[in-house]
Write an enzyme that holds these catalytic residues in place. Structure first.
Site, PDB file in Angstrom:
ATOM      1  N   LYS A  82       0.859  -1.183   0.000  1.00  0.00           N
ATOM      2  CA  LYS A  82       0.000   0.000   0.000  1.00  0.00           C
ATOM      3  C   LYS A  82       0.891   1.228   0.000  1.00  0.00           C
ATOM      4  O   LYS A  82       2.056   1.177   0.426  1.00  0.00           O
ATOM      5  CB  LYS A  82      -0.870   0.011   1.276  1.00  0.00           C
ATOM      6  CG  LYS A  82      -2.173   0.778   1.114  1.00  0.00           C
ATOM      7  CD  LYS A  82      -3.231  -0.064   0.420  1.00  0.00           C
ATOM      8  CE  LYS A  82      -4.574   0.653   0.426  1.00  0.00           C
ATOM      9  NZ  LYS A  82      -5.646  -0.170  -0.163  1.00  0.00           N
ATOM     10  N   GLY A 178     -23.608   3.407   3.989  1.00  0.00           N
ATOM     11  CA  GLY A 178     -22.690   3.914   2.979  1.00  0.00           C
ATOM     12  C   GLY A 178     -23.150   3.626   1.569  1.00  0.00           C
ATOM     13  O   GLY A 178     -23.137   2.475   1.134  1.00  0.00           O
ATOM     14  N   LEU A 179     -23.550   4.675   0.838  1.00  0.00           N
ATOM     15  CA  LEU A 179     -24.054   4.510  -0.527  1.00  0.00           C
ATOM     16  C   LEU A 179     -23.085   5.114  -1.544  1.00  0.00           C
ATOM     17  O   LEU A 179     -23.482   5.823  -2.455  1.00  0.00           O
ATOM     18  CB  LEU A 179     -25.438   5.159  -0.663  1.00  0.00           C
ATOM     19  CG  LEU A 179     -26.576   4.431   0.061  1.00  0.00           C
ATOM     20  CD1 LEU A 179     -27.832   5.299   0.091  1.00  0.00           C
ATOM     21  CD2 LEU A 179     -26.880   3.092  -0.613  1.00  0.00           C
ATOM     22  N   GLY A 180     -21.813   4.812  -1.370  1.00  0.00           N
ATOM     23  CA  GLY A 180     -20.829   5.198  -2.370  1.00  0.00           C
ATOM     24  C   GLY A 180     -20.921   4.275  -3.573  1.00  0.00           C
ATOM     25  O   GLY A 180     -21.926   3.594  -3.778  1.00  0.00           O
ATOM     26  N   HIS A 181     -19.872   4.233  -4.379  1.00  0.00           N
ATOM     27  CA  HIS A 181     -19.904   3.411  -5.599  1.00  0.00           C
ATOM     28  C   HIS A 181     -20.177   1.944  -5.272  1.00  0.00           C
ATOM     29  O   HIS A 181     -21.005   1.299  -5.912  1.00  0.00           O
ATOM     30  CB  HIS A 181     -18.585   3.542  -6.364  1.00  0.00           C
ATOM     31  CG  HIS A 181     -18.368   4.895  -6.961  1.00  0.00           C
ATOM     32  ND1 HIS A 181     -19.245   5.462  -7.844  1.00  0.00           N
ATOM     33  CD2 HIS A 181     -17.373   5.799  -6.782  1.00  0.00           C
ATOM     34  CE1 HIS A 181     -18.798   6.660  -8.197  1.00  0.00           C
ATOM     35  NE2 HIS A 181     -17.672   6.887  -7.572  1.00  0.00           N
ATOM     36  N   GLY A 183     -21.312   0.629  -2.234  1.00  0.00           N
ATOM     37  CA  GLY A 183     -22.535   0.467  -1.469  1.00  0.00           C
ATOM     38  C   GLY A 183     -23.792   0.600  -2.307  1.00  0.00           C
ATOM     39  O   GLY A 183     -24.750  -0.173  -2.112  1.00  0.00           O
ATOM     40  N   TYR A 184     -23.790   1.520  -3.250  1.00  0.00           N
ATOM     41  CA  TYR A 184     -24.997   1.725  -4.057  1.00  0.00           C
ATOM     42  C   TYR A 184     -25.242   0.544  -4.991  1.00  0.00           C
ATOM     43  O   TYR A 184     -26.379   0.067  -5.137  1.00  0.00           O
ATOM     44  CB  TYR A 184     -24.906   3.020  -4.869  1.00  0.00           C
ATOM     45  CG  TYR A 184     -26.276   3.530  -5.268  1.00  0.00           C
ATOM     46  CD1 TYR A 184     -26.979   4.380  -4.428  1.00  0.00           C
ATOM     47  CD2 TYR A 184     -26.874   3.130  -6.466  1.00  0.00           C
ATOM     48  CE1 TYR A 184     -28.250   4.833  -4.767  1.00  0.00           C
ATOM     49  CE2 TYR A 184     -28.139   3.568  -6.802  1.00  0.00           C
ATOM     50  CZ  TYR A 184     -28.819   4.419  -5.944  1.00  0.00           C
ATOM     51  OH  TYR A 184     -30.087   4.846  -6.279  1.00  0.00           O
TER      52      TYR A 184
END
Length: 343
Positions: A82, A178-181, A183-184
């Protein structure tokens, strides 16, 4: 500083920790190569406005170790690494900053391959690629989130089958945070499979879309832990499984896309004692790195979907072994990874 790294609680016999700087662009980055037994280390580049250098070191050590375990369990021919850039991703980005990172990666000679992560984008990775070939997830083909969401969905299917002895989501309630990329798209798959959704996010537009498209019920971000549901799906922050939330959760399964969901390793045992089936995060959310690895190594992508779907089979093995041995699923997931990458 070297002594500080060796004594940091998240140091886990990392093979290499590199501090990279470049005066003209202002780059201050740390690259951590945890383990390369299975192949070159791969993991994203995070840009964050860390309060201290010590905080950045802690993050990169923890995240790089996690990538080794994730990549090994996913059956990929890569190790774990990372990188982090210290800076505000909203105000400090320049093409020169990421070009300087590319030069730093080039000096490592391919031991570490980067990609986008929190605070970085495919456009940033394109600037990195201007200086090195050791970068993945570029351009329109670079978004790994749909594959992460697919892995979460098949992982949740495996958890439902194991815990509820059923193949259908019909009538099950999922509390999704969480409704990010990721989660959605995960929410969309759950809705199409018949699940009822209760959602929380700080983005009001995403909440409105989920209400309109999925018939989702919206709750406050702090109230999601109190929802009576069958599944809790953390898809935002890490460490949301902690002493406080474990006393509030009213669910039977935890299956979500967030990284580092357990605040401490001991929380895995708390889940077991409470009868909550935990799908270990680095197993269930590996779809994105599978996609990125296929792309970078020019592996024929016709087998990629099937590879991601094998996450469900891996979790079924984790659940069965955990039951047989009477230990947390998190412990079994760690063992499974170590069986593959340790020599």
């Amino acid at each position: 500083m070297t002594a500080f790294v060796f004594n940091e609680v998240n140091f886990d016999n990392h093979e290499q920790v590199v501090f990279a700087s470049e005066a003209k662009s202002g780059l201050k980055a740390i690259i951590a190569v945890h383990n390369t037994n299975l192949g070159p280390a791969m993991g994203g580049c995070r840009m964050w406005n860390y309060a201290t250098e010590a905080e950045a070191v802690r993050d990169v050590l923890r995240l790089s170790r996690g990538m080794t375990y994730k990549n090994a369990v996913a059956g990929l021919p890569i190790g774990g690494g990372k990188s982090v850039i210290i800076g505000n991703p909203k105000t400090d980005k320049t093409p020169a900053l990421f070009e300087a990172l590319g030069e730093a990666l080039g000096r490592l000679g391919g031991r570490y391959i980067t990609a986008e992560d929190v605070g970085t984008s495919p456009a940033d990775m394109a600037n990195v690629a201007g200086k090195t070939k050791y970068v993945a997830g570029l351009g329109d083909r670079g978004d790994p989130s749909p594959f992460t969401a697919l892995g979460c969905f098949v992982g949740a299917q495996a958890a439902v089958k194991h815990h509820f002895k059923r193949d259908s989501f019909d009538g099950l309630t999922v509390a999704l945070q969480g409704l990010g990329h990721v989660g959605y798209d995960y929410a969309r798959r759950l809705h199409e499979a018949g699940a009822k959704l209760v959602v929380a996010d700080i983005d009001q537009n995403s909440l409105k879309r989920a209400q309109e498209e999925f018939g989702a019920t919206v709750v406050d971000v702090n109230a999601i832990y109190d929802v009576e549901a069958d599944i809790y799906a953390p898809c935002a922050l890490g460490a949301t499984l902690n002493p406080d939330t474990m006393n509030r959760l009213k669910v039977k399964i935890v299956a979500g896309g967030a990284n580092n969901q357990l605040a401490t390793p001991e929380i895995g045992e708390v889940c077991r004692q409470k009868g909550i089936l935990y799908a270990p995060d680095f197993v269930i959310n590996a779809g994105g790195i599978i996609k990125v690895c296929y792309e970078y190594m020019n592996t024929p992508e016709d087998g990629m979907d099937a590879h991601v779907r094998r996450i469900g089979e891996t979790l079924a093995e984790v659940f069965a072994r955990a039951d047989a041995e009477g230990v947390p699923t998190s412990v079994i997931a760690d063992r499974l990874a170590e069986e593959r990458f340790k020599k």
